[in-house]
Design a protein around this motif. Structure first.
Motif, PDB file in Angstrom:
ATOM      1  N   ARG A 184       0.852  -1.189   0.000  1.00 54.30           N
ATOM      2  CA  ARG A 184       0.000   0.000   0.000  1.00 54.30           C
ATOM      3  C   ARG A 184       0.889   1.241   0.000  1.00 54.30           C
ATOM      4  N   PRO A 185       0.368   2.376  -0.470  1.00 54.93           N
ATOM      5  CA  PRO A 185       1.200   3.584  -0.555  1.00 54.93           C
ATOM      6  C   PRO A 185       1.873   3.922   0.772  1.00 54.93           C
ATOM      7  N   ARG A 186       3.163   4.229   0.694  1.00 47.61           N
ATOM      8  CA  ARG A 186       3.950   4.607   1.871  1.00 47.61           C
ATOM      9  C   ARG A 186       4.632   5.945   1.600  1.00 47.61           C
ATOM     10  N   ARG A 187       4.539   6.857   2.570  1.00 46.10           N
ATOM     11  CA  ARG A 187       5.166   8.167   2.409  1.00 46.10           C
ATOM     12  C   ARG A 187       6.685   7.997   2.319  1.00 46.10           C
ATOM     13  N   HIS A 188       7.286   8.659   1.338  1.00 44.36           N
ATOM     14  CA  HIS A 188       8.728   8.556   1.127  1.00 44.36           C
ATOM     15  C   HIS A 188       9.444   9.412   2.166  1.00 44.36           C
ATOM     16  N   VAL A 189      10.150   8.743   3.090  1.00 45.64           N
ATOM     17  CA  VAL A 189      10.754   9.464   4.212  1.00 45.64           C
ATOM     18  C   VAL A 189      11.860  10.405   3.757  1.00 45.64           C
ATOM     19  N   GLY A 190      12.554  10.052   2.669  1.00 45.57           N
ATOM     20  CA  GLY A 190      13.630  10.910   2.186  1.00 45.57           C
ATOM     21  C   GLY A 190      13.128  12.255   1.722  1.00 45.57           C
ATOM     22  N   PHE A 191      12.106  12.247   0.871  1.00 42.25           N
ATOM     23  CA  PHE A 191      11.534  13.510   0.397  1.00 42.25           C
ATOM     24  C   PHE A 191      10.884  14.273   1.551  1.00 42.25           C
ATOM     25  N   GLU A 192      10.274  13.531   2.463  1.00 46.64           N
ATOM     26  CA  GLU A 192       9.624  14.172   3.602  1.00 46.64           C
ATOM     27  C   GLU A 192      10.652  14.922   4.449  1.00 46.64           C
ATOM     28  N   GLU A 193      11.818  14.322   4.649  1.00 48.14           N
ATOM     29  CA  GLU A 193      12.867  14.994   5.423  1.00 48.14           C
ATOM     30  C   GLU A 193      13.358  16.242   4.707  1.00 48.14           C
ATOM     31  N   TRP A 194      13.486  16.155   3.385  1.00 47.28           N
ATOM     32  CA  TRP A 194      13.916  17.337   2.629  1.00 47.28           C
ATOM     33  C   TRP A 194      12.887  18.457   2.736  1.00 47.28           C
ATOM     34  N   ILE A 195      11.615  18.086   2.628  1.00 50.18           N
ATOM     35  CA  ILE A 195      10.557  19.098   2.677  1.00 50.18           C
ATOM     36  C   ILE A 195      10.445  19.687   4.076  1.00 50.18           C
ATOM     37  N   GLU A 196      10.353  18.822   5.076  1.00 48.30           N
ATOM     38  CA  GLU A 196      10.200  19.297   6.448  1.00 48.30           C
ATOM     39  C   GLU A 196      11.426  20.072   6.921  1.00 48.30           C
ATOM     40  N   GLY A 197      12.600  19.668   6.447  1.00 46.28           N
ATOM     41  CA  GLY A 197      13.825  20.336   6.872  1.00 46.28           C
ATOM     42  C   GLY A 197      14.163  21.566   6.073  1.00 46.28           C
ATOM     43  N   GLY A 198      13.333  21.908   5.086  1.00 42.45           N
ATOM     44  CA  GLY A 198      13.605  23.098   4.293  1.00 42.45           C
ATOM     45  C   GLY A 198      14.848  22.961   3.436  1.00 42.45           C
ATOM     46  N   GLU A 199      15.116  21.732   2.943  1.00 47.06           N
ATOM     47  CA  GLU A 199      16.280  21.511   2.090  1.00 47.06           C
ATOM     48  C   GLU A 199      16.212  22.423   0.873  1.00 47.06           C
ATOM     49  N   ASN A 200      17.326  23.042   0.552  1.00 48.05           N
ATOM     50  CA  ASN A 200      17.368  23.985  -0.552  1.00 48.05           C
ATOM     51  C   ASN A 200      16.902  23.319  -1.851  1.00 48.05           C
ATOM     52  N   GLY A 201      15.892  23.904  -2.481  1.00 47.37           N
ATOM     53  CA  GLY A 201      15.342  23.377  -3.727  1.00 47.37           C
ATOM     54  C   GLY A 201      14.132  22.486  -3.548  1.00 47.37           C
ATOM     55  N   TRP A 202      13.841  22.078  -2.305  1.00 45.32           N
ATOM     56  CA  TRP A 202      12.724  21.174  -2.069  1.00 45.32           C
ATOM     57  C   TRP A 202      11.657  21.812  -1.186  1.00 45.32           C
TER      58      TRP A 202
END
Length: 745
Positions: A184-202
């Motif tokens: 079943r669909p699982r949230r991608h933790v890598g992208f989530e960390e980039w988004i939540e952490g304010g990674e530059n470009g994401w």
């Protein structure tokens, strides 16, 4: 955990790929054999087939009806007149091909000047934009109210993955817990960390995303392209075989495709496209970069049609014949692609064994298809592709189809000029014309191996093609499926009757003793008689193909009238007659997806690797089924993409304002903690410095006292000396000692 499947080596350099056993295909279906090429034209004599300098002429492929003002000859091959009046070609250098000019600066140093950025060519098709909610070519009807999406900086687009991940297709790393099938669909933790952490470009999440056969491409808000998945034939556009690093680790995590552009000439992508082993990107100026490789029925075909090119292309490069145009859309099949220009022209490139390129490719010169060539189509506003077929839609809404048609999956039928297993040239599909759909037009086309979906401007989805795995999304109770079952039953009854009649003549009255003999009078073995009976039964009674031969509307279940966080399959407004309207479709090998205007995702077809996201114990889903689980319970789905056995959902949190506040609070707390740590570090550093400064001060005071004392001593000495000098002045006339008198003689 099941054992990981065998794979070949990852790409190690820009010039070669590691050899080894071919990887398993992302397409489990049997690849159709090459279509027999039409009879070649007569072979010219050696004199005719050579040029003045003795070189063999390259056989030119048949490209139809290009007028002189639309000639697409390569600029690098510009002809110049010589003093004798003959023509010769300019030698093209690598700098000329790359568009950079070299000059000599001061001191003779070679300076490369970048080519000026070409302004996009305006026409009937506009360039797409990053974060566009729906495909740029989707122009829905005025009565079709699509809820507006919030800005990406307020509601970042996040990623959910599911399906097979044993080869790193999910981009979650190499840990054993993420290599199993995700059902079943699982949230991608890598992208989530980039988004939540304010990674530059994401900050806004994923701007665009697409799945290839066994790899995935994504774009961030800065236009940088990231890739992950299988890299056996350079599909990722980066080296994944480095010292001291496992190639699986580099393949199974999203990483940037670094050589798309340069500091002098940046390449900011707005769209990506992917086939089985080929990848492409479109820039905000309509430029194209491509990498990877194409395959044929015999194996690796190559990347470029030029004689000195390698089989794979690791470094993204521009493509000949496309660099003079502004490309606005690319549609990929397994091993071919179509490129649409801003002026409505279509270029095709790749493997043409099933005529998916829309032009004649001589079988012994298959590599000629690796150079993009223009088709004789004009005023095109949309292109689409299946594994081995191609589609285009013009400004009038007419749909053209060509390529493999063994399951009628192009939609071309007898009324379109005759049904064929291969549609050689672009042919209008009358069943998809606006006149047959109340004025509604096709706004998106997605094809699998043997079935195709068409999305219309009124939100309807129509399907055609193979159905033995319910690829088209019609339940067994559907009229078309019931009719197909009835025809199959009639053929089976006729075959049974023919078989029984044959056995009645070959066996005795009791049905046990064989009485049929061969030419020499010997009684035939019973097994041979039964085999002959089966063959006789099938003779002249062909079983109907397991397909829907003409486009049919796909029905979707009712949705909750208003969004409900935990809405289940039965949570719908039974009194509502509002039919769900779709805004996006996606097709894999033998499975399909659709996304509704309200943000629900649906899937159907073959589910052998959990690529439908509907959970375990469902090898096949016969009709569109809403994808529901905890991860998607409060998510508005924006789009779905799928490959051979893996799928990806892009969505936004419906309570994005609360999420944005929580995200801001989290970042503020993080910033406060970091600031506190910095302050504490500075304070500790300050105390240490103060202590160091205090110690020198005490030493300095003692030294200063000593110096003062020494100065006072010197002052006293000076006073004494000065006093002595004064006394000496007063007694200057007195001799310092008594002298004896001088006696003169």
């Amino acid at each position: 955990m099941p054992p990981r499947r065998a794979r070949s080596g990852s790409v190690a350099s820009t010039t070669s790929a590691a050899t080894g056993p071919l990887r398993r295909s992302s397409r489990p279906s049997i690849v159709p054999p090459p279509v027999t090429a039409p009879k070649n034209p007569g072979t010219p004599s050696r004199k005719q087939a050579t040029t003045a300098n003795g070189r063999r002429r390259r056989a030119s492929s048949v490209v139809s009806d290009l007028s002189e003002d639309e000639d697409d000859s390569d600029e690098d091959g510009e002809e110049t007149a010589t003093s004798t009046g003959s023509k010769k070609r300019k030698a093209s250098s690598s700098s000329a091909r790359s568009g950079a000019k070299a000059s000599r600066g001061s001191g003779g140093k070679r300076v490369v000047k970048p080519k000026p950025v070409r302004a996009p060519i305006k026409g009937i098709n506009a360039l797409p934009a990053r974060f566009a909610a729906f495909p740029p070519f989707a122009a829905f009807a005025d009565s079709f109210a699509v809820p507006e999406l919030p800005a990406p900086e307020d509601a970042p687009r996040t990623v959910f993955v599911f399906g097979a991940g044993d080869m790193g297709q999910h981009g979650l790393g190499t840990d054993s817990t993420v290599l199993d099938e995700i059902k079943r669909p699982r949230r991608h933790v890598g992208f989530e960390e980039w988004i939540e952490g304010g990674e530059n470009g994401w900050e806004g999440g994923v701007a665009d995303l697409v799945c290839g056969g066994m790899h995935t491409l994504a774009i961030n808000n800065e236009g940088k392209v990231y890739s992950w998945g299988v890299n056996d034939h350079a599909a990722l556009g980066r080296v994944t075989n480095k010292p001291d690093v496992e190639s699986e680790e580099l393949e199974s995590r999203p990483m940037e495709v670094e050589q798309l552009g340069s500091d002098l000439q940046p390449f900011r992508a707005v769209r990506v496209a992917a086939g089985d082993s080929v990848s492409l990107a479109i820039s905000e100026n309509g430029e194209v970069r491509a990498w990877g490789s194409f395959r044929s029925a015999e194996g690796l075909l190559g990347f470029d049609g030029s004689a000195n090119s390698s089989k794979t292309q690791l470094v993204p490069q521009a493509l000949r014949n496309l660099d003079k145009h502004t490309i606005v859309q690319i549609a990929c099949g397994d091993d071919h692609f179509l490129a649409l220009t801003s002026t409505g022209l279509v270029f095709a490139c790749g493997n043409g064994e099933q005529h998916q390129l829309g032009r004649k490719i001589i079988q012994r010169h298959k590599e000629h298809g690796l150079t993009p060539e223009r088709l004789a189509l004009k005023n095109i506003v949309l292109v689409g592709a299946g594994s081995y077929g191609s589609f285009a839609v013009d400004t009038k809404g007419e749909v053209y189809a060509w390529g493999l048609n063994t399951f009628n999956h192009t939609g071309v039928s007898d009324e379109d000029g005759g049904w064929e297993e291969v549609i050689v040239t672009p042919t209008i599909v009358r069943a998809l014309s606006p006149s047959a759909h109340g004025g509604a037009r096709v706004v998106q086309i997605a094809g699998g191996t043997h079935h195709t979906l068409f999305l219309f401007s009124n939100g309807e989805v129509w399907a055609v093609g193979r159905t033995d795995g319910h690829e088209v999304g019609l339940a067994d109770s559907h009229a078309e499926m019931a009719d197909l079952a009835q025809r199959k039953k009639a053929v089976e009854a006729e075959r049974a009757e023919r078989r029984q009649k044959f056995l009645a003549e070959a066996l005795s009255a009791d049905g046990q003793t064989v009485v049929r003999t061969d030419d020499e009078g010997n009684v035939l073995p019973r097994d041979e008689v039964l085999a002959q009976a089966d063959k006789e039964a099938e003779r002249g009674t062909e079983m109907p193909n397991e397909c829907i031969a003409h486009p049919v509307k796909v029905d979707f279940p009712l949705e909750p009238k208003e969004w409900e966080k935990d809405a289940g399959p039965a949570d719908v407004d039974e009194e509502s007659t509002e039919v769900p309207q779709m805004v996006q479709i996606a097709v894999g090998t033998r499975h399909s997806f659709a996304v509704s205007a309200r943000g629900y995702a649906y899937s159907w077809g073959v589910n052998a690797s959990s690529q439908l996201g509907v959970g375990p114990n469902k090898d096949e889903v016969d009709k569109p089924t809403r994808i529901m689980n905890t991860a998607l319970s409060n998510v508005r789905v924006v789009r779905v993409e799928t490959g051979g056995q893996h799928s990806v959902i892009v969505g936004v949190d419906r309570e994005y304002e609360d999420k944005a506040k929580a995200r801001k609070q989290k970042r503020d707390e993080r910033d406060a903690d970091e600031q506190k740590k910095r302050d504490e570090a500075d304070a500790a550093k300050g105390k240490g410095k103060a202590a160091e400064e205090d110690q020198p001060k005490e030493n300095g005071d003692a030294k200063a006292a000593e110096d003062t004392e020494m100065a006072n001593d010197k002052k006293d000495e000076a006073v004494v000396e000065n006093g002595a000098a004064e006394n000496g002045d007063e007694k200057a006339d007195e001799p310092k000692e008594k002298l004896e008198p001088v006696v003169e003689v």
